[in-house]
Design a protein around this motif. Structure first.
Motif, mmCIF file in Angstrom:
data_model
loop_
_atom_site.group_PDB
_atom_site.id
_atom_site.type_symbol
_atom_site.label_atom_id
_atom_site.label_comp_id
_atom_site.label_asym_id
_atom_site.label_seq_id
_atom_site.Cartn_x
_atom_site.Cartn_y
_atom_site.Cartn_z
ATOM 1 N N ALA A 62 0.828 -1.208 0.000
ATOM 2 C CA ALA A 62 0.000 0.000 0.000
ATOM 3 C C ALA A 62 0.862 1.258 0.000
ATOM 4 O O ALA A 62 0.597 2.217 -0.754
ATOM 5 C CB ALA A 62 -0.915 -0.010 1.218
ATOM 6 N N LEU A 91 -6.558 7.086 -6.008
ATOM 7 C CA LEU A 91 -5.269 6.549 -5.575
ATOM 8 C C LEU A 91 -5.277 6.257 -4.070
ATOM 9 O O LEU A 91 -4.824 5.193 -3.621
ATOM 10 C CB LEU A 91 -4.155 7.538 -5.916
ATOM 11 C CG LEU A 91 -2.752 7.178 -5.416
ATOM 12 C CD1 LEU A 91 -2.237 5.929 -6.111
ATOM 13 C CD2 LEU A 91 -1.791 8.359 -5.617
ATOM 14 N N LEU A 92 -5.802 7.206 -3.287
ATOM 15 C CA LEU A 92 -5.827 7.025 -1.834
ATOM 16 C C LEU A 92 -6.724 5.853 -1.429
ATOM 17 O O LEU A 92 -6.361 5.044 -0.561
ATOM 18 C CB LEU A 92 -6.293 8.321 -1.170
ATOM 19 C CG LEU A 92 -5.386 9.548 -1.344
ATOM 20 C CD1 LEU A 92 -6.011 10.789 -0.711
ATOM 21 C CD2 LEU A 92 -4.017 9.281 -0.747
ATOM 22 N N ALA A 94 -5.093 2.524 -2.319
ATOM 23 C CA ALA A 94 -3.999 2.223 -1.384
ATOM 24 C C ALA A 94 -4.554 1.728 -0.047
ATOM 25 O O ALA A 94 -3.987 0.810 0.570
ATOM 26 C CB ALA A 94 -3.123 3.458 -1.185
ATOM 27 N N CYS A 95 -5.664 2.315 0.406
ATOM 28 C CA CYS A 95 -6.270 1.849 1.658
ATOM 29 C C CYS A 95 -6.823 0.425 1.504
ATOM 30 O O CYS A 95 -6.738 -0.393 2.430
ATOM 31 C CB CYS A 95 -7.387 2.800 2.085
ATOM 32 S SG CYS A 95 -6.806 4.434 2.614
ATOM 33 N N LEU A 112 1.128 4.010 -3.030
ATOM 34 C CA LEU A 112 0.776 5.410 -2.762
ATOM 35 C C LEU A 112 1.921 6.350 -3.109
ATOM 36 O O LEU A 112 1.716 7.393 -3.772
ATOM 37 C CB LEU A 112 0.393 5.553 -1.289
ATOM 38 C CG LEU A 112 0.018 6.967 -0.824
ATOM 39 C CD1 LEU A 112 -1.186 7.489 -1.608
ATOM 40 C CD2 LEU A 112 -0.261 6.983 0.676
ATOM 41 N N THR A 141 -2.737 3.546 -9.756
ATOM 42 C CA THR A 141 -4.057 3.053 -9.364
ATOM 43 C C THR A 141 -4.397 1.773 -10.118
ATOM 44 O O THR A 141 -4.954 0.829 -9.551
ATOM 45 C CB THR A 141 -5.113 4.132 -9.637
ATOM 46 O OG1 THR A 141 -4.754 5.341 -8.948
ATOM 47 C CG2 THR A 141 -6.484 3.680 -9.158
#
Length: 403
Positions: free
Chosen positions: A16, A47-48, A51-52, A20, A84
């Motif tokens: 992750a 993207l965030l 990553a989460c 990111l 992504t």
């Protein structure tokens, strides 16, 4: 130097964080496909979120791939960022690897459907080369990770199957080894019987013959020679019977019931032991006394057998090595333990050089130790003392006494 290994949770966090940071680096250099009329910052939320989702790729594969598909679809219109896309393909791979078989089939169908739909739209609204490029790209995105995850999963299952097969093979080898040990025990029992039983039988036969000769000479039963011959014959016959019963136990290699006629000796036979010792030791000036105190009650069978053998071996050593005098055997029955004491006149010096010297002491100490008791023997003043303390009941693994 051994490299440190990451835990599964740490691996997910590293994936992750890497995705990111890589995406932020691409955004900083504006390496992404920005759609007209959409603010540039809109490329950042997909993207965030992706990553989460990578943090739960291993523990929640179905949820992460479902949400990841929605986020990936949104990212196509807000700004196609390669970081992504790569993280979404990793979510597809993880869902197949860590999910169930049904999830793999669903992703195969949805991936193939996505490739067909998107390539058909590209063919309808664009030219053939563009449609072919869409087929290649969508196949790499939607089907490539699924195929890879399915392949890795099959290899892992095959490796687990091979591991289980190796464990079964090792188990079978251990069973074969134990069977070989049991067979060797049976062979040793037969050899022991053939070697020792012949000697004991010969002793009994010769003692019987000598008794017959003594009777022909009209010797009385009180004659020391007749008494010694009787003791020799009784000991040889009893030893032969006990050896045969123990041989039967050794030959019981199939796990079945042992010879029911075998009864392990216990302290009820101590009087008979002392009578035999008294008859054998009268010529050398030995006398034997038995003192018992406390309530015997019920003793565990191994405890009674061990106590009998300790007394028996102590009396045997007395007949071999003690000087003239009185041998005192004391049995003290306490609520939780049995105390055995044998005191005999001590004769200093090397004693008789007999086969098996010191083996009896080792055997008595091992019998007491196996039951969790104590044993000691040695000279105390003018006496040779044997002391043994045995628990009245065996202690199980759960800590409970068992009679």
């Amino acid at each position: 130097m051994r490299r440190p290994t990451l835990t599964p949770r740490q691996e997910d966090r590293a994936i992750a964080l890497g995705g990111l940071l890589g995406g932020l680096l691409l955004i900083a250099f504006k390496v992404y496909d920005h759609s007209e009329g959409v603010p540039r910052w809109m490329v950042l939320p997909p993207l965030l979120v992706t990553a989460c989702l990578e943090l739960f790729r291993r523990t929640r594969p179905i949820l992460t791939v479902a949400l990841g598909g929605v986020v990936f679809a949104v990212s196509i219109f807000t700004g196609a960022l390669i970081a992504t896309t790569i993280m979404y393909t990793d979510l597809l791979y993880a869902s197949v690897l860590y999910g169930n078989a049904r999830m793999s089939r669903i992703l195969h169908l949805t991936g193939a459907g996505s490739v067909v739909v998107l390539s058909s739209l590209a063919f309808l609204y664009s030219d053939a080369p563009t449609a072919l490029a869409v087929v290649v790209i969508t196949t790499l995105i939607f089907l490539g990770p699924v195929w890879t995850g399915d392949l890795v999963r099959r290899h892992r299952e095959e490796a687990e199957t091979q591991r289980l097969r190796a464990e079964q093979t090792a188990l079978l080898s251990e069973m074969d080894r134990r069977e070989a040990v049991v067979a060797e025990r049976a062979r040793m029992a037969r050899e022991l019987h053939d070697v020792v039983a012949n000697h004991l039988s010969a002793i009994a036969i010769h003692a019987t013959g000598a008794q017959s000769v003594a009777r022909r000479q009209r010797r009385t039963e009180d004659d020391p020679l007749v008494e010694v011959l009787r003791v020799i014959r009784e000991n040889s016959v009893q030893g032969l019977a006990e050896m045969r019963r123990m041989i039967g136990l050794l030959r019981d290699s199939g796990g079945g019931e042992a010879d029911e006629s075998y009864a392990a000796p216990d302290l009820d036979a101590v009087d008979a032991l002392l009578a035999k010792a008294r008859a054998a030791g009268q010529d050398v000036g030995l006398d034997f006394e038995l003192e018992q105190s406390g309530e015997r009650g019920t003793l565990a069978v191994p405890v009674g057998l061990a106590a009998y053998r300790i007394v028996q071996e102590s009396l045997t050593n007395t007949l071999k090595h003690a000087g003239p005098g009185t041998v005192r055997v004391r049995l003290e029955y306490l609520p939780r333990e049995l105390r055995i004491a044998v005191d005999s006149p001590y004769r200093s010096g090397a004693g008789q050089a007999l086969p098996g010297a010191r083996a009896g002491m080792v055997g008595m100490r091992e019998r007491a130790g196996l039951l969790g008791g104590d044993f000691e023997a040695g000279p105390h003043g003018e006496l040779w003392s044997v002391r043994a303390v045995l628990p009245r009941a065996l202690v199980t693994e759960e800590g409970e006494g068992r009679a």
